[in-house]
Design a protein around this motif. Structure first.
Motif, mmCIF file in Angstrom:
data_model
loop_
_atom_site.group_PDB
_atom_site.id
_atom_site.type_symbol
_atom_site.label_atom_id
_atom_site.label_comp_id
_atom_site.label_asym_id
_atom_site.label_seq_id
_atom_site.Cartn_x
_atom_site.Cartn_y
_atom_site.Cartn_z
ATOM 1 N N GLN A 116 0.809 -1.223 0.000
ATOM 2 C CA GLN A 116 0.000 0.000 0.000
ATOM 3 C C GLN A 116 0.840 1.270 0.000
ATOM 4 O O GLN A 116 0.481 2.257 -0.645
ATOM 5 N N LEU A 117 1.935 1.274 0.744
ATOM 6 C CA LEU A 117 2.760 2.476 0.891
ATOM 7 C C LEU A 117 4.034 2.302 0.070
ATOM 8 O O LEU A 117 4.847 1.413 0.356
ATOM 9 N N LEU A 118 4.205 3.138 -0.935
ATOM 10 C CA LEU A 118 5.329 3.024 -1.857
ATOM 11 C C LEU A 118 6.292 4.184 -1.626
ATOM 12 O O LEU A 118 5.988 5.329 -1.977
ATOM 13 N N GLU A 135 -6.581 -0.253 0.226
ATOM 14 C CA GLU A 135 -6.451 -0.057 1.668
ATOM 15 C C GLU A 135 -7.272 -1.111 2.411
ATOM 16 O O GLU A 135 -8.342 -0.831 2.963
ATOM 17 N N ILE A 136 -6.761 -2.329 2.423
ATOM 18 C CA ILE A 136 -7.465 -3.435 3.060
ATOM 19 C C ILE A 136 -6.494 -4.218 3.926
ATOM 20 O O ILE A 136 -5.274 -4.111 3.778
ATOM 21 N N ALA A 137 -7.052 -5.003 4.830
ATOM 22 C CA ALA A 137 -6.250 -5.924 5.635
ATOM 23 C C ALA A 137 -6.149 -7.250 4.897
ATOM 24 O O ALA A 137 -7.142 -7.758 4.372
ATOM 25 N N SER A 138 -4.933 -7.783 4.849
ATOM 26 C CA SER A 138 -4.714 -9.072 4.214
ATOM 27 C C SER A 138 -4.468 -10.106 5.310
ATOM 28 O O SER A 138 -3.420 -10.093 5.959
ATOM 29 N N PRO A 167 -1.625 1.102 7.275
ATOM 30 C CA PRO A 167 -2.114 -0.271 7.111
ATOM 31 C C PRO A 167 -2.308 -1.025 8.419
ATOM 32 O O PRO A 167 -3.078 -1.995 8.453
ATOM 33 N N PHE A 168 -1.650 -0.606 9.464
ATOM 34 C CA PHE A 168 -1.842 -1.265 10.750
ATOM 35 C C PHE A 168 -3.291 -1.140 11.240
ATOM 36 O O PHE A 168 -3.802 -2.018 11.934
#
Length: 565
Positions: A116-118, A135-138, A167-168
């Motif tokens: 997500q964060l590049l 923007e999801i939890a995997s 993302p946390f």
């Protein structure tokens, strides 16, 4: 109980066959150890960072074939979940690719997560090639445990300082038992402590244990130190893998705690880590070893001036490659002191390095005569000084071409910063070992090497003599530069600033503030900053250097040449 195998490996960018072979060997080890999960690092299939190779269709096709080999191996290991990093095609608008994590079971891709964060700061430029993931939890179920996943930068924004997305947050809402983060995190001074601090805080904040898996090895100017670790909310860092070496470990996880594979307690790593000089030494040695190997060089060459910079470069090269693979050339001019030649001889004897003698006085005299005949003017001053450096650089490149040895440049960060080097002379070469060490650090590391050896590897005379380029009579660096103890503090404050480790940042800031209290000090600061700006064109043409500090010259510091500062 969940048994997790992790492998921090020395991947080579674009070597799909080699990378896959390493991964297959670790898969067998994991299966034999009864592991439920095998974790590799970020972009493990292709190596980090492939840069614009990602725009090569053939490169992407080879990556797909490499992934297929892993999938076929997975079919034979149905009880093992494989977690790896690769590149996947984007399924929406924007950049055509994702930096992705895959989980593979029984030959099938059962989970796909896109970073997500590049990062686009420092040495990173991932947004050039990748589209951010949603923007999801995997999260997936592995045995009796719910496991969540992150990719490197995704875990560095828990305080929300650099990105709008954290993302946390989504992971915490998904209530996994454990987070696995795959990484390609380059090392520099203070980086290990920063990782531990940030991820220990994130673990406490989210109340989630985390396993952080990194790669190891040198890739161009970057060095990855491995040092994978496990952290829990209450205990902090409970495990750390080897630094600057490949490592394979199997950890057990149950009820929020990491354990040894046999269920025994883990030993928490030391908080302080390596001494700073030892860190520098290991970083540079690994960087040189991998750079030479990957570029097809077995031997290296150093111009030995009898000074501290070439002495340290030679000592590090010997530690990396062995004395039988290191050559030195001393090239005295009419301005060279006998002591400098004698010091080169003594140094190379102690290191076991072959030293060649190639005086340059006759060559310089011939150039002088030719210049006078063509332009009716003698060579003197700066042109004569630079000529000597360029003659030496030409001789070194002749040897490199003739005998296939990689030429190592010997400039340090202080001199490179202010342009105290000759373009097409002492800047010739394929790699700079100490180009990210300030002059004061060159002395500190040299003393450290002697101390650790228990003898004078680098002669005391070399450590004691006043620094000099020896391109003019009685020349000293102090003729045109402030003392290095002063210069280095100004340079740290100007070049690295807030990126400095806290102790260094405070010291540099205080030193500059003290100087700025007088008109003379203000003028000195302005002079140094002007020298740094004026010599950007030299640094742009210089060879790559091994990155040691938070901000090194090269891709991590992009400044214009034609600009008003």
């Amino acid at each position: 109980m969940l048994k997790i195998a992790m492998a921090q490996l020395n991947f080579t960018v674009g070597d799909f066959d080699g990378n896959v072979q390493m991964m297959l060997a670790q898969l067998l080890r994991a299966a034999q150890a009864g592991a439920d999960v095998m974790v590799f690092s970020e972009l493990s299939l292709c190596g980090y960072y492939p840069g614009d190779l990602l725009e090569d269709i053939g490169f992407l096709h080879r990556m797909e074939r490499a992934l297929e080999k892993i999938r076929r191996a997975s079919k034979k290991l149905p009880k093992l979940t494989i977690v790896l990093g690769t590149v996947r095609k984007s399924r929406g608008p924007g950049k055509p690719l994702h930096n992705s994590l895959l989980a593979i079971q029984g030959g099938n891709i059962v989970l796909e997560y896109d970073k997500q964060l590049l990062p686009t700061y420092g040495i990173f430029d991932e947004r050039r090639h990748f589209e951010p993931g949603p923007e999801i939890a995997s999260v997936m179920q592995i045995g009796t445990h719910r496991v969540g996943f992150l990719i490197c930068e995704d875990g560095w924004n828990d305080q929300g300082a650099d990105y709008k997305v954290n993302p946390f947050n989504a992971l915490r809402a998904a209530h996994p038992d454990l987070i696995i983060s795959i990484n390609a995190s380059p090392s520099d001074i203070g980086k290990r402590a920063l990782r531990h601090s940030l991820f220990a805080a994130a673990s406490r904040h989210t109340r989630l244990p985390l396993l952080w898996v990194n790669q190891v090895g040198g890739q161009d100017q970057l060095v990855f130190d491995g040092a994978s670790f496990a952290v829990t909310p209450k205990e902090g860092i409970v495990f750390e893998a080897a630094r600057f070496a490949e490592d394979f470990q199997v950890l057990a996880f149950d009820k929020g705690h990491f354990m040894r594979a046999d269920g025994g307690a883990l030993t928490s790593p030391a908080v302080e880590g390596l001494a700073r000089e030892e860190f520098m030494r290991q970083q540079i040695i690994l960087g040189l070893r991998d750079y030479a190997r990957r570029c097809g060089f077995q031997r290296v060459l150093v111009g030995s001036s009898g000074g501290i910079d070439s002495a340290l470069t030679l000592a590090l090269a010997v530690q990396a490659l062995g004395p039988e693979n290191v050559y030195a050339i001393t090239m005295p001019s009419r301005f060279s002191s006998s002591g400098s030649v004698d010091d080169s001889v003594l140094l190379c004897q102690r290191l076991g390095v072959k030293l060649y003698h190639h005086p340059i006085a006759g060559l310089v005299q011939a150039y002088d005569a030719g210049f006078q005949a063509a332009f009716d003017a003698p060579l003197r001053g700066l042109p004569l000084e630079n000529l000597q450096a360029r003659v030496r650089g030409t001789i070194l490149m002749e040897f490199s071409n003739a005998f296939g040895a990689l030429l190592l440049t010997t400039g340090n960060k202080s001199e490179i910063s202010v342009g105290y080097c000759t373009l097409y002379g002492d800047t010739n070469g394929g790699l700079g070992l100490i180009g990210d060490l300030y002059k004061t650090e060159v002395y500190a590391l040299s003393r450290w090497i002697n101390q650790q050896a228990g003898q004078e590897i680098i002669p005391q005379a070399v450590l004691d003599k006043a620094p000099s380029a020896e391109l003019a009579p009685d020349q000293k660096d102090s003729d045109s530069l402030p003392p290095y103890e002063v210069l280095d503090e100004i340079l740290k404050w100007h070049i690295e600033g807030r990126r400095l480790p806290q102790d260094e940042g405070r010291q540099a800031s205080q030193a500059v503030q003290q100087l700025a209290r007088t008109d003379e000090g203000k003028q000195l600061i302005a002079k140094v900053l002007a020298m740094v700006a004026r010599n950007e064109y030299k640094r742009r043409q210089a060879p790559p250097i091994i990155r040691v500090r938070p901000r090194a010259f090269g891709s991590g510091r992009q400044m214009p040449i034609a600009a008003k500062y």
